[in-house]
Structure formats: structure tokens, C-alpha cells
Design a protein around this motif. Structure first.
Motif, PDB file in Angstrom:
ATOM      1  N   TYR A 176       0.812  -1.212   0.000  1.00 28.11           N
ATOM      2  CA  TYR A 176       0.000   0.000   0.000  1.00 28.11           C
ATOM      3  C   TYR A 176       0.847   1.264   0.000  1.00 28.11           C
ATOM      4  N   GLN A 177       2.118   1.118   0.335  1.00 26.11           N
ATOM      5  CA  GLN A 177       3.019   2.263   0.276  1.00 26.11           C
ATOM      6  C   GLN A 177       3.125   2.804  -1.145  1.00 26.11           C
ATOM      7  N   TYR A 178       2.970   1.892  -2.115  1.00 21.03           N
ATOM      8  CA  TYR A 178       3.094   2.277  -3.515  1.00 21.03           C
ATOM      9  C   TYR A 178       1.772   2.229  -4.267  1.00 21.03           C
ATOM     10  N   PHE A 179       0.944   1.225  -3.989  1.00 25.34           N
ATOM     11  CA  PHE A 179      -0.296   1.026  -4.739  1.00 25.34           C
ATOM     12  C   PHE A 179      -1.504   1.161  -3.812  1.00 25.34           C
ATOM     13  N   PRO A 180      -2.460   2.033  -4.140  1.00 25.03           N
ATOM     14  CA  PRO A 180      -3.627   2.220  -3.272  1.00 25.03           C
ATOM     15  C   PRO A 180      -4.570   1.020  -3.234  1.00 25.03           C
ATOM     16  N   ASN A 181      -4.565   0.207  -4.298  1.00 26.56           N
ATOM     17  CA  ASN A 181      -5.458  -0.944  -4.357  1.00 26.56           C
ATOM     18  C   ASN A 181      -4.996  -1.893  -5.471  1.00 26.56           C
ATOM     19  N   LYS A 182      -5.688  -3.020  -5.592  1.00 24.20           N
ATOM     20  CA  LYS A 182      -5.320  -4.005  -6.613  1.00 24.20           C
ATOM     21  C   LYS A 182      -5.554  -3.462  -8.019  1.00 24.20           C
ATOM     22  N   SER A 183      -6.560  -2.632  -8.180  1.00 29.49           N
ATOM     23  CA  SER A 183      -6.844  -2.065  -9.500  1.00 29.49           C
ATOM     24  C   SER A 183      -5.662  -1.260 -10.021  1.00 29.49           C
ATOM     25  N   ALA A 184      -4.961  -0.578  -9.123  1.00 26.51           N
ATOM     26  CA  ALA A 184      -3.792   0.203  -9.529  1.00 26.51           C
ATOM     27  C   ALA A 184      -2.672  -0.709 -10.003  1.00 26.51           C
ATOM     28  N   ILE A 185      -2.532  -1.868  -9.350  1.00 28.19           N
ATOM     29  CA  ILE A 185      -1.523  -2.842  -9.784  1.00 28.19           C
ATOM     30  C   ILE A 185      -1.875  -3.373 -11.167  1.00 28.19           C
ATOM     31  N   VAL A 186      -3.150  -3.725 -11.358  1.00 27.25           N
ATOM     32  CA  VAL A 186      -3.600  -4.246 -12.655  1.00 27.25           C
ATOM     33  C   VAL A 186      -3.379  -3.209 -13.748  1.00 27.25           C
ATOM     34  N   ALA A 187      -3.709  -1.953 -13.464  1.00 28.84           N
ATOM     35  CA  ALA A 187      -3.537  -0.896 -14.456  1.00 28.84           C
ATOM     36  C   ALA A 187      -2.060  -0.687 -14.794  1.00 28.84           C
ATOM     37  N   THR A 188      -1.197  -0.769 -13.787  1.00 31.54           N
ATOM     38  CA  THR A 188       0.235  -0.605 -14.026  1.00 31.54           C
ATOM     39  C   THR A 188       0.782  -1.755 -14.862  1.00 31.54           C
ATOM     40  N   LEU A 189       0.333  -2.976 -14.563  1.00 29.90           N
ATOM     41  CA  LEU A 189       0.735  -4.129 -15.373  1.00 29.90           C
ATOM     42  C   LEU A 189       0.276  -3.957 -16.812  1.00 29.90           C
ATOM     43  N   TYR A 190      -0.943  -3.472 -16.983  1.00 29.24           N
ATOM     44  CA  TYR A 190      -1.462  -3.255 -18.330  1.00 29.24           C
ATOM     45  C   TYR A 190      -0.607  -2.234 -19.081  1.00 29.24           C
ATOM     46  N   MET A 191      -0.220  -1.166 -18.409  1.00 28.17           N
ATOM     47  CA  MET A 191       0.558  -0.127 -19.079  1.00 28.17           C
ATOM     48  C   MET A 191       1.950  -0.620 -19.453  1.00 28.17           C
ATOM     49  N   ARG A 192       2.513  -1.490 -18.639  1.00 29.56           N
ATOM     50  CA  ARG A 192       3.805  -2.081 -18.994  1.00 29.56           C
ATOM     51  C   ARG A 192       3.654  -2.988 -20.222  1.00 29.56           C
ATOM     52  N   TYR A 193       2.558  -3.705 -20.263  1.00 26.43           N
ATOM     53  CA  TYR A 193       2.284  -4.543 -21.437  1.00 26.43           C
ATOM     54  C   TYR A 193       2.154  -3.685 -22.692  1.00 26.43           C
ATOM     55  N   VAL A 194       1.410  -2.609 -22.595  1.00 27.17           N
ATOM     56  CA  VAL A 194       1.203  -1.711 -23.740  1.00 27.17           C
ATOM     57  C   VAL A 194       2.527  -1.120 -24.215  1.00 27.17           C
TER      58      VAL A 194
END
Length: 217
Positions: free
Chosen positions: A62-80
Motif C-alpha cells: 500500500y506504500q506504492y499502490f492504493p489498491n489491486k486495480s492500480a496494480i492491474v492498471a500498471t501491469l497493463y501499461m507495462r504490457y502496452v
């Protein structure tokens, strides 16, 4: 990473990593998350489980990501961002009109193989369609990827048809994800045929704007 993607990533993170150790921590969190998504699916993954396998207390997540959705979105952006890299590689080899057809075939093949070999990506892409904000981001990234291709190939198109050509390329790139998703639901033989059919359809559309190529013969 593009400026747009970098800004979006910073908007997702609670704390922007400035030290190498912090960047490595985020990379480890994302790697563990991707592994869990691939083995269990996004819905079954919890922040507590991510923290446990990433080797730290849940507060460190939580120090870096407010929730799981933020992790999923970050993973998606790395994929893109990765997709953008191999599109740039593909178009960098375009010298002649015929190279355009080779490039689009190679890009579609690489895109399909990348997702086929990585089950977690399949789940990640499915999640983008269920989230309105991610779906809109996905649309924008299709537009950005299409622009990479159009910018490298529009010189072969008559000036008065370039707007139409760019719209066609945008449609083609956005439909590529749907074609790949369909292929992944089929058996291996039919999947190969679906991808070949999609490449053929793209070639037909390209021929409308790039006459005189070998594909047009």
C-alpha cells in the motif's frame, strides 16, 4: 516508456520511486502479481497474497499502490509499452511498399504469440474490457499504436487519402486484440487459421491504399 504512459503510471502510484531499491521493490510486486494472475486469475488474487509472496508486510504494498486495480492498471501499461516497442521495431524495417505488408504480418504474429505464451496477459486483457477506465485507456493505446504504424507508412499513400488510411489502420489495430482473443478461445489449428484470416483481411484493406505492391499483383 512514452510521456503519456509515464504520466499515467505516476498518477497510479502513491509514491514515486526515486531510489533503485524502491524501483526494484515495485518490479518485484508487479512480477509476483503477474505470476499470481497467470495461475489464479485476477479476481482470486488478493493484496495480502501479493505482499506475502513479494516478501514484505502488506503495508509495503500500500506504500506504492492504493489498491489491486492500480496494480492491474500498471501491469497493463507495462504490457502496452512492450507492444509499442515491437511495433517500432517492425516499422523501422520498412523501406518499400512491400515491406509494409511484411511488417503488419510480423506485428500481428508477434502480438498473438506474445499473448498466447503468457496466460496472465490473457486475463489482464480480459480485465481491461470489464473496467471502463481501462477500456478507454486501451482504446487510446490502440490509437497510439496505430499512429506509430501510420506515421511510418503514410508516405506510400496518396496525400488526399491519408486521413482515410489512418482511420483504417486505427480500426485494424483495435480489431487485432479481438481477433487474438477469439483465436485463444479456439483449438490450435483453428486459432492459426483465424490469425491468418485476420492478416489476409488487413492485407486486403492495405491494398486499397498501396497499389502496385506484390500483394496487389
Amino acid at each position: 516508456m512514452s510521456d503519456t504512459m509515464d504520466c499515467v503510471t505516476q498518477g497510479l502510484l502513491r509514491r514515486i520511486p526515486k531510489q533503485e531499491r524502491s524501483r526494484e521493490r515495485i518490479d518485484e510486486i508487479l512480477k509476483v502479481s503477474m505470476d499470481l494472475i497467470g495461475s489464479k486469475g485476477i479476481d482470486a488474487v488478493t493484496m495480502k497474497e501479493i505482499a506475502s509472496l513479494a516478501g514484505g508486510p502488506i503495508a509495503s504494498i500500500y506504500q506504492y499502490f492504493p489498491n489491486k486495480s492500480a496494480i492491474v492498471a500498471t501491469l497493463y501499461m507495462r504490457y502496452v509499452d512492450g507492444v509499442g516497442m515491437f511495433i517500432r521495431e517492425g516499422v523501422s524495417r520498412i523501406v518499400t511498399v512491400d515491406d509494409v505488408f511484411t511488417a503488419i504480418d510480423c506485428i500481428i504474429d508477434r502480438y498473438y504469440e506474445n499473448i498466447r505464451r503468457t496466460p496472465a496477459l490473457q486475463d489482464l486483457l480480459n480485465a481491461t474490457q470489464a473496467d471502463k477506465e481501462l477500456a478507454l485507456l486501451d482504446l487510446q493505446e490502440s490509437r497510439n499504436h496505430a499512429r506509430l504504424f501510420s506515421d511510418a507508412t503514410s508516405r506510400f499513400v496518396a496525400a488526399d487519402r491519408r486521413d482515410e488510411f489512418e482511420r483504417m489502420v486505427f480500426l485494424m489495430f483495435h480489431m487485432a486484440e479481438a481477433a487474438v482473443r477469439l483465436a485463444l478461445l479456439a483449438d490450435e489449428h483453428e486459432a492459426g487459421l483465424i490469425i491468418e484470416d485476420f492478416k489476409s483481411a488487413c492485407a486486403v484493406q492495405m491494398q486499397r491504399f498501396l497499389p502496385g505492391s506484390e500483394a496487389d499483383a
